[in-house]
Design an enzyme around this catalytic site. Structure first.
Site, mmCIF file in Angstrom:
data_model
loop_
_atom_site.group_PDB
_atom_site.id
_atom_site.type_symbol
_atom_site.label_atom_id
_atom_site.label_comp_id
_atom_site.label_asym_id
_atom_site.label_seq_id
_atom_site.Cartn_x
_atom_site.Cartn_y
_atom_site.Cartn_z
ATOM 1 C CE LYS A 187 5.321 5.544 12.209
ATOM 2 N NZ LYS A 187 5.995 4.828 11.124
ATOM 3 C CE1 TYR A 200 1.822 6.403 12.180
ATOM 4 C CE2 TYR A 200 2.109 8.740 12.676
ATOM 5 C CZ TYR A 200 2.240 7.677 11.801
ATOM 6 O OH TYR A 200 2.783 7.879 10.551
ATOM 7 C CB ILE A 217 5.001 5.373 1.583
ATOM 8 C CG1 ILE A 217 4.355 6.768 1.628
ATOM 9 C CG2 ILE A 217 6.517 5.459 1.652
ATOM 10 C CD1 ILE A 217 4.572 7.528 2.926
ATOM 11 C CB SER A 235 -0.883 -0.001 1.267
ATOM 12 O OG SER A 235 -1.682 1.161 1.324
ATOM 13 C CB SER A 291 5.462 10.064 11.312
ATOM 14 O OG SER A 291 4.539 11.131 11.272
#
Ligand SMILES: NC(=O)c1ccc[n+]([C@@H]2O[C@H](COP(=O)([O-])OP(=O)(O)OC[C@H]3O[C@@H](n4cnc5c(N)ncnc54)[C@H](OP(=O)(O)O)[C@@H]3O)[C@@H](O)[C@H]2O)c1
Length: 327
Positions: free
Chosen positions: A214, A210, A58, A56, A181
């Protein structure tokens, strides 16, 4: 003078966040004299790369870019049908594409162990490993071993994989890239996070979980870079900016709508990982990149990582995975 001005423009884009992370950032930077040269055509011929989360967004785009440079690409996904379908598509689209289908749930430590053992028996060396698989669970979810899912997927699985594939990485020698990220800037390592790595306390916030994991990826990459110094293996982390992908549409629908017109393509999001693996530029401690340039891991108003908190995180990760301790 031109180079200095270009660097200033690049840094200003970075600090503005909105401009730097969108398609504006990648479009403008590509025109600056500081933009490094593309990898030479065919420069990855004879080189072998594993891309996780390659079914999916990237990861898909990255796999295609590596193939276009001539690499053998191991497409790793957790869903065998998706892996097979995308491998088929790539073989049709790219003449002589050398695609290897790999099925492994990177959040499942037993699956990672089994897959790594299998890979070590099949190949002699790796030249690239991109820890790209990512999730943002809306509620607290646990991996098969009982770890919070974003921690398992972003940190524990990749750490175990890096550790078990060490000999293959050294044989390359490889470049390892952790796909973090820009959201990690909002999450320094805090004492309460170090005490509650599994996010058991308080109300679960998927976006926060998240961002925290990250941030942990950036710490892990830096620690692995130090651990593997002198072996030829390079370890980096990066953020892709804001890219249009199925993951963003599903996990952040409001953000997706608001930024629809300005997000960059998935290929632009993948670009720095491909460039890092293909060209192996030197990097400094921190090892965090965006748009082909090393970036700060913290901004001025944040403190650098507290070494004690960092050591606690590294010790936790080693204990949870039973793999190499980087503390
Ligand atoms: N897009 C952005 O703007 C953006 C911004 C910052 C950071 N990132 C980072 O970039 C990476 C790719 O994101 P994306 O936007 O391309 O997301 P995406 O479209 O959701 O793709 C994520 C990929 O990871 C795979 N994956 C998830 N959990 C997995 C697991 N346990 N084992 C193996 N594969 C797993 C997914 O597999 P399935 O197809 O089976 O779901 C999918 O192939 C992520 O690490 C994300 O945090 C993206």
């Amino acid at each position: 003078m031109k180079q200095t001005l270009a660097r200033l423009v690049d840094s200003a884009l970075d600090r503005s966040v909105v401009l730097g992370y969108t398609a504006v950032g990648s479009d403008v930077r590509r025109r600056l004299p500081t933009w490094p040269a593309d990898p030479a055509p065919g420069s990855m011929t004879g080189r072998r790369v594993v891309v996780t989360g390659a079914t999916s967004g990237i990861g898909e785009a990255m796999a295609r870019s590596f193939l276009d440079l001539g690499a053998t690409v191991h497409l790793l996904g957790r869903n065998a049908d998706k892996v097979a379908a995308y491998a088929r598509e790539l073989r049709q689209a790219v003449p002589n594409a050398d695609v290897v289908e790999e099925v492994c749930d990177v959040s499942d430590l037993d699956a990672v162990r089994a897959w790594c053992t299998d890979l070590v028996g099949r190949v002699d060396a790796l030249h690239g490993l991109v820890h790209n698989a990512g999730v943002m669970p809306p509620e607290r979810t646990e991996s098969p071993q009982g770890h919070e899912l974003s921690l398992a997927c972003h940190v524990l699985g990749p750490h175990l994989m890096t550790s078990l594939l060490r000999d293959l990485l050294v044989a390359g020698p490889a470049s390892v890239v952790w796909m973090s990220s820009g959201g990690m800037y909002g999450a320094s390592l805090h004492a309460q996070d170090a005490d509650d790595v599994e996010y058991r306390r308080g109300e679960y916030d998927g976006v926060q979980a998240y961002a925290r994991t990250k941030r942990m990826q950036v710490v892990m990459a830096d620690a692995w870079a130090e651990q593997l110094r002198g072996t030829g293996v390079l370890v980096e982390s990066m953020h892709p900016g804001w890219a249009t992908t199925p993951g963003v549409t599903a996990s952040l629908p409001r953000f997706d709508r608001l930024t629809r017109r300005v997000k960059r393509t998935a290929a632009d999001g993948a670009d720095t990982a491909v460039w890092l693996v293909a060209t192996r530029p030197p990097s400094q401690p921190g090892h965090f990149w965006h748009d082909r340039r090393q970036r700060p891991t913290t901004f001025g108003w944040q403190r650098g990582e507290d070494p004690a908190l960092r050591a606690r995180l590294l010790a936790y990760v080693a204990g949870a995975t039973g793999a190499a301790s980087l503390a």
